[in-house]
Design an enzyme around this catalytic site. Structure first.
Site, PDB file in Angstrom:
ATOM      1  N   HIS A   1       0.830  -1.225   0.000  1.00  0.00           N
ATOM      2  CA  HIS A   1       0.000   0.000   0.000  1.00  0.00           C
ATOM      3  C   HIS A   1       0.859   1.267   0.000  1.00  0.00           C
ATOM      4  O   HIS A   1       0.430   2.314   0.480  1.00  0.00           O
ATOM      5  CB  HIS A   1      -0.960   0.041   1.190  1.00  0.00           C
ATOM      6  CG  HIS A   1      -1.696  -1.242   1.418  1.00  0.00           C
ATOM      7  ND1 HIS A   1      -2.927  -1.496   0.852  1.00  0.00           N
ATOM      8  CD2 HIS A   1      -1.352  -2.358   2.101  1.00  0.00           C
ATOM      9  CE1 HIS A   1      -3.321  -2.712   1.209  1.00  0.00           C
ATOM     10  NE2 HIS A   1      -2.378  -3.264   1.965  1.00  0.00           N
TER      11      HIS A   1
ATOM     12  N   GLU B   1       9.935   8.309 -17.030  1.00  0.00           N
ATOM     13  CA  GLU B   1       8.585   8.859 -17.259  1.00  0.00           C
ATOM     14  C   GLU B   1       8.092   8.532 -18.668  1.00  0.00           C
ATOM     15  O   GLU B   1       6.931   8.182 -18.873  1.00  0.00           O
ATOM     16  CB  GLU B   1       8.585  10.376 -17.063  1.00  0.00           C
ATOM     17  CG  GLU B   1       8.615  10.796 -15.616  1.00  0.00           C
ATOM     18  CD  GLU B   1       8.689  12.317 -15.497  1.00  0.00           C
ATOM     19  OE1 GLU B   1       7.651  12.932 -15.237  1.00  0.00           O
ATOM     20  OE2 GLU B   1       9.785  12.874 -15.676  1.00  0.00           O
TER      21      GLU B   1
ATOM     22  N   LYS C   1      15.452  22.002 -10.986  1.00  0.00           N
ATOM     23  CA  LYS C   1      14.849  20.731 -11.377  1.00  0.00           C
ATOM     24  C   LYS C   1      15.792  19.791 -12.114  1.00  0.00           C
ATOM     25  O   LYS C   1      16.598  20.200 -12.940  1.00  0.00           O
ATOM     26  CB  LYS C   1      13.631  20.978 -12.283  1.00  0.00           C
ATOM     27  CG  LYS C   1      12.443  21.585 -11.585  1.00  0.00           C
ATOM     28  CD  LYS C   1      11.845  20.702 -10.511  1.00  0.00           C
ATOM     29  CE  LYS C   1      11.129  19.500 -11.066  1.00  0.00           C
ATOM     30  NZ  LYS C   1       9.881  19.852 -11.747  1.00  0.00           N
TER      31      LYS C   1
ATOM     32  N   SER D   1      14.458  21.837 -16.220  1.00  0.00           N
ATOM     33  CA  SER D   1      13.263  22.613 -16.486  1.00  0.00           C
ATOM     34  C   SER D   1      13.682  23.962 -17.052  1.00  0.00           C
ATOM     35  O   SER D   1      14.706  24.521 -16.662  1.00  0.00           O
ATOM     36  CB  SER D   1      12.488  22.814 -15.188  1.00  0.00           C
ATOM     37  OG  SER D   1      11.673  23.961 -15.281  1.00  0.00           O
TER      38      SER D   1
END
Ligand code: ARG
Length: 466
Positions: free
Chosen positions: A162, A296, A289, A283
């Site tokens: 979980h 991804e 970043k 970024s």
């Protein structure tokens, strides 16, 4: 051209007006099936070899066909070949070029053959080559995981259910879980290859041919395990493409899960790993970043592969025997599934060995989450307490720990004994992370010893395969 008979078409004989210009483009597959040129030429060479063997073409015709096809191959590979949409597909483009080059002998190549068995053969040959490459990439990725698992066999991290800290596990064990998923994918890929590797050549349009062809010979020239058994099925079957996409979908499921974990672990909140800069991007607005673009994108590309599986299943649904033009739609999804899977495997195989493991942070996280609570319950069971009662006792100890901001191993013996008198000094042996993982020492368990054994066993299997 409208109003004129389509004289340049291989099938122009029975037509009295030219094909509509838009229909020509709409029905053509040349923009994408030219990718099959190598397999088309290989199939034609095998077919010509067989025609010669059964005396449907003579020595000179066979020789001319071989020379002609070889020079077409050269033209294509050097970019000299002009693909024509008028000639619809790769098969007719190459056949027309052959006749243009060698004349009469070129016109004999299509004896006892149809584009229907030709395309079914080409695409199987093509996919077979791609499967070999994908298999190699899969093994490369698996070997990277084995090295990482071995290196980090004793590195402790929290295991999750979980996405909540559950029990300590070793990072090597986690890598071996990924290895196992991929190993099943590899089995599915090999399985797909087994069924795919039959030659449809000779099924002709749908019913076979009146010529004395030798299907065994063409099958063996093309390294197939043998000819397919039924001509109707041979020209209409695209199961192999669907099976490949099913394999690809499950593989992408697994890569997307691994991607998701890498993304989480690379975040500032987890900080379990660092992905090298070369696999990340920045970024344009936020200077701090460093984004995990590679995992991804792998996660994102999973969607298109599922789409291709669904597309191909729907393409075949309800199709009557035998060949229908619908089947021309099999190629683009299959090509894209192959390209996507190859790229994703490559990205992963390159990235895995470069992962930097932040063992201290993993350990810290495992210490924070009461991950050895089950070990304390098991300890009590070993001293004669029923598991359900032990569960209750430990639950109270955890609640005490939370209230005092202390992990179980940080409580004093006296504090622990307040929850149950059977607790002795030796309890600290099981409350440590090392004690917890090393005591799960059985086949499939997380103990470093087991991880090393699993790696060794997997290495033996990998080496047997090659
Ligand atoms: N371009 C076609 C395809 O990809 C080749 C087979 C065409 N056969 C036919 N009877 N029209 O399926």
């Amino acid at each position: 051209m409208s109003g004129k008979k389509p004289a340049n078409k291989a099938w122009g004989g029975r037509f009295s007006e030219a094909t509509d210009e838009f229909v020509t483009r709409f029905t053509a597959s040349i923009t994408f099936d030219q990718r099959l040129y190598k397999q088309d030429i290989r199939g034609s060479l095998a077919h010509a070899h067989m025609l010669h063997e059964v005396k449907l073409i003579n020595d000179d015709e066979f020789r001319q066909i071989k020379v002609g096809l070889a020079s077409i191959l050269e033209d294509i590979e050097s970019g000299l070949f002009e693909w024509s949409v008028e000639l619809e597909d790769v098969h007719m483009n190459i056949e027309a070029a052959l006749t243009a080059k060698i004349g009469e002998a070129g016109k004999k190549l299509h004896t006892g053959r149809s584009r229907n068995d030709q395309v079914a053969t080409d695409i199987r040959l093509w996919l077979r080559d791609e499967i070999t490459d994908i298999h190699t990439q899969l093994i490369r990725l698996q070997n990277g995981l084995l090295d990482l698992a071995e290196r980090e066999a004793a590195t402790i991290m929290p295991g999750f259910t979980h996405l909540q800290t559950a029990q300590p596990v070793t990072f090597g064990h986690h890598m071996m879980a990924w290895f196992e998923m991929l190993d099943r994918d590899k089995g599915r890929l090999q399985d797909c290859l087994k069924r795919l590797n039959r030659s449809p050549l000779g099924a002709a349009a749908l019913a076979g041919t009146t010529f004395p062809i030798d299907r065994e010979l063409t099958a063996s020239l093309l390294d197939f395990d043998g000819p397919t058994a039924n001509s109707l099925d041979s020209v209409s079957d695209r199961d192999f493409a669907i099976e490949f996409c099913a394999f690809a979908s499950l593989l992408m499921t697994h890569l997307s899960r691994a991607s998701e974990e890498l993304i989480l672990w690379a975040s500032a909140q987890f900080s379990f790993i660092d992905l090298p800069d070369r696999f990340c991007t920045g970024s344009s607005i936020m200077p701090q970043k460093k984004n995990p673009d590679v995992p991804e994108l792998v996660r994102g590309k999973t969607g298109r592969v599922y789409g291709h599986l669904m597309g191909l299943l729907t393409l075949m649904k309800g199709q009557p025997l035998a060949y229908n033009k619908d089947n021309q739609e099999d190629k683009e999804p299959l090509f894209d599934a192959v390209d996507t899977v190859s790229d994703c495997l490559r990205a992963f195989a390159d990235m895995i060995p470069a992962i930097e493991v932040k063992a201290d942070n993993m350990r810290e996280a495992a210490l924070r989450g009461y991950s050895t609570a089950t070990d304390l319950a098991d300890y009590l069971v070993n001293r004669g307490i029923a598991f359900r009662d032990a569960h209750e006792v430990v639950g109270k100890a955890v609640a005490f720990g939370i209230a005092h901001n202390k992990d179980l191993a940080e409580l004093s013996l006296a504090q622990l004994r307040a929850f149950h008198p059977s607790i002795q000094e030796d309890v600290f042996g099981v409350l440590t992370l090392e004690g917890s993982v090393s005591s799960r020492n059985h086949v499939g368990g997380t103990a470093p010893e087991q991880v090393k054994k699993a790696v060794a066993a997997a290495r033996t299997m990998q080496s047997l395969e090659k």
